[in-house]
Design an enzyme around this catalytic site. Structure first.
Site, PDB file in Angstrom:
ATOM      1  N   GLY A  12       0.754  -1.056  -0.041  1.00  0.00           N
ATOM      2  CA  GLY A  12      -0.267   0.149   0.023  1.00  0.00           C
ATOM      3  C   GLY A  12       0.734   1.287   0.024  1.00  0.00           C
ATOM      4  N   THR A  13       1.835   1.254  -0.426  1.00  0.00           N
ATOM      5  CA  THR A  13       2.817   2.465  -0.839  1.00  0.00           C
ATOM      6  C   THR A  13       2.085   3.575  -1.494  1.00  0.00           C
ATOM      7  OG1 THR A  13       4.173   1.792  -2.444  1.00  0.00           O
ATOM      8  CG2 THR A  13       4.983   1.398  -0.133  1.00  0.00           C
ATOM      9  N   ASN A  14       1.529   2.995  -2.578  1.00  0.00           N
ATOM     10  CA  ASN A  14       0.849   4.053  -3.439  1.00  0.00           C
ATOM     11  C   ASN A  14      -0.543   4.602  -2.669  1.00  0.00           C
ATOM     12  OD1 ASN A  14       1.713   4.285  -6.349  1.00  0.00           O
ATOM     13  ND2 ASN A  14       2.051   2.264  -5.956  1.00  0.00           N
ATOM     14  N   MET A  91      -4.326  -6.597  -7.222  1.00  0.00           N
ATOM     15  CA  MET A  91      -3.678  -7.805  -8.030  1.00  0.00           C
ATOM     16  C   MET A  91      -4.754  -8.690  -8.531  1.00  0.00           C
ATOM     17  SD  MET A  91      -0.518  -6.819  -8.171  1.00  0.00           S
ATOM     18  CE  MET A  91       0.642  -5.788  -7.853  1.00  0.00           C
ATOM     19  N   ILE A  93      -7.573  -9.037 -11.522  1.00  0.00           N
ATOM     20  CA  ILE A  93      -8.080  -8.464 -12.973  1.00  0.00           C
ATOM     21  C   ILE A  93      -9.900  -8.644 -12.711  1.00  0.00           C
ATOM     22  CG2 ILE A  93      -8.460  -8.830 -15.253  1.00  0.00           C
ATOM     23  CD1 ILE A  93      -5.325  -9.333 -15.439  1.00  0.00           C
ATOM     24  N   LEU A  94     -10.569  -7.646 -12.330  1.00  0.00           N
ATOM     25  CA  LEU A  94     -11.726  -8.059 -12.364  1.00  0.00           C
ATOM     26  C   LEU A  94     -12.626  -8.213 -13.573  1.00  0.00           C
ATOM     27  CD1 LEU A  94     -12.117  -4.608 -10.088  1.00  0.00           C
ATOM     28  CD2 LEU A  94     -12.584  -7.143  -9.385  1.00  0.00           C
ATOM     29  N   ASN A 108      -5.952   2.962 -12.745  1.00  0.00           N
ATOM     30  CA  ASN A 108      -4.875   1.931 -12.360  1.00  0.00           C
ATOM     31  C   ASN A 108      -3.525   2.671 -12.346  1.00  0.00           C
ATOM     32  OD1 ASN A 108      -3.655  -0.934 -11.506  1.00  0.00           O
ATOM     33  ND2 ASN A 108      -3.158  -1.002 -13.665  1.00  0.00           N
ATOM     34  N   HIS A 110       0.380   1.508 -13.054  1.00  0.00           N
ATOM     35  CA  HIS A 110       1.212   0.438 -13.488  1.00  0.00           C
ATOM     36  C   HIS A 110       2.614   0.722 -13.647  1.00  0.00           C
ATOM     37  CE1 HIS A 110       1.950  -3.190 -15.656  1.00  0.00           C
ATOM     38  NE2 HIS A 110       2.915  -2.643 -16.478  1.00  0.00           N
TER      39      HIS A 110
HETATM   40  C1  GAR Z   1       2.981  -0.990  -7.675  1.00  0.00           C
HETATM   41  O1  GAR Z   1       4.541  -0.886  -8.197  1.00  0.00           O
HETATM   42  C2  GAR Z   1       2.195  -1.019  -8.493  1.00  0.00           C
HETATM   43  O2  GAR Z   1       2.447  -0.156  -9.721  1.00  0.00           O
HETATM   44  C3  GAR Z   1       2.118  -2.413  -9.134  1.00  0.00           C
HETATM   45  O3  GAR Z   1       2.054  -3.231  -7.679  1.00  0.00           O
HETATM   46  C4  GAR Z   1       2.790  -2.416  -6.882  1.00  0.00           C
HETATM   47  C5  GAR Z   1       1.949  -2.274  -5.468  1.00  0.00           C
HETATM   48  O4  GAR Z   1       2.667  -1.545  -4.365  1.00  0.00           O
HETATM   49  N1  GAR Z   1       0.979  -2.691  -9.639  1.00  0.00           N
HETATM   50  C6  GAR Z   1       0.918  -3.527 -10.672  1.00  0.00           C
HETATM   51  O5  GAR Z   1       1.804  -4.344 -11.216  1.00  0.00           O
HETATM   52  C7  GAR Z   1      -0.717  -3.706 -11.315  1.00  0.00           C
HETATM   53  N2  GAR Z   1      -0.693  -4.411 -12.560  1.00  0.00           N
HETATM   54  P1  GAR Z   1       1.796  -0.801  -3.370  1.00  0.00           P
HETATM   55  O6  GAR Z   1       1.096  -1.853  -2.644  1.00  0.00           O
HETATM   56  O7  GAR Z   1       3.113  -0.644  -2.294  1.00  0.00           O
HETATM   57  O8  GAR Z   1       1.336   0.364  -3.778  1.00  0.00           O
END
Ligand code: GAR
Length: 209
Positions: A12-14, A91, A93-94, A108, A110
């Protein structure tokens, strides 16, 4: 004020970048009203709880298939009055039943410059492994709308990040997050909440002031 519902599966850093932006006042006309996790032990849930954001857990294993799981996600989004849905390291795909219910309302992030290193199989650390194997000198991140094609929706923002000679997948992932993802995701969400994104066909444009 738009209700922002964030879907997560991991660290969940994003999500944290969105929370920090919200706390700075950088998410204009939007508020994170709920975080939905596909995993009960995702650290993203702790981040939400620490910031008094309501949480829900909707786990794939509790449903017989992806359609039933997607229906449960759809129901949760409806109950939360979601105006915009952010997939922040979500993670799964809905099914298109969710995507059709929220056209150009699901955003999203990516970890590559789409269309490179995107689509089925390209997620999380796998993306950075593939980038390093290919020898490209630039990678980055993309924030885009979700449509029926994996990583195929209109691109809102992209930011390039340098690949360095001694990078490992973990080092590169961290740089892409710090220099790109954590910056462009809150920016895109704020632009959406202010109705500043215009869609023409499968292209997104930022409206000029
Ligand atoms: C992030 O790098 C995001 O871009 C990627 O997973 C990581 C989640 O990190 N998402 C994908 O690859 C989707 N196709 P987070 O949980 O720390 O945000």
């Amino acid at each position: 004020m738009k209700n922002i519902v964030v879907l997560v599966s991991g660290g969940g850093t994003n999500l944290q970048a969105l929370i920090d932006a919200q706390n700075r006042g950088d998410i204009v006309n939007g508020k994170i009203t709920c975080v939905i996790s596909s995993k009960p032990n995702a650290y993203a849930l702790t981040r939400a709880i620490n910031n008094s954001i309501p949480t829900r857990i909707v786990q794939a294993k509790d449903y017989k298939d992806n359609i039933d799981y997607s229906k449960a996600i759809h129901e949760a989004l409806y109950e939360e009055y979601a105006d915009v849905i952010v997939l922040a390291g979500f993670m799964t795909i809905l099914d298109e039943l969710v995507i059709k219910a929220y056209p150009n309302k699901i955003i999203n992030v990516h970890p590559s410059l789409i269309p490179s290193f995107s689509g089925k199989g390209f997620y999380g650390i796998n993306v950075h492994k593939a980038v390093l194997e290919s020898g490209v000198k630039l990678t980055g991140a993309t924030v885009h709308f979700v449509n029926e094609i994996a990583d195929g929706g209109a691109i809102i923002l992209q930011k390039a990040v340098e690949v360095k000679r001694d990078d490992t997948p973990d080092i590169l992932q961290k740089r892409v997050m710090e220099e790109a993802e954590w910056r462009i995701l809150p920016q895109a969400v704020s632009l959406f909440c202010q109705d500043k994104i215009e869609i023409i066909g499968n292209k997104a444009f930022i409206k000029e002031e």
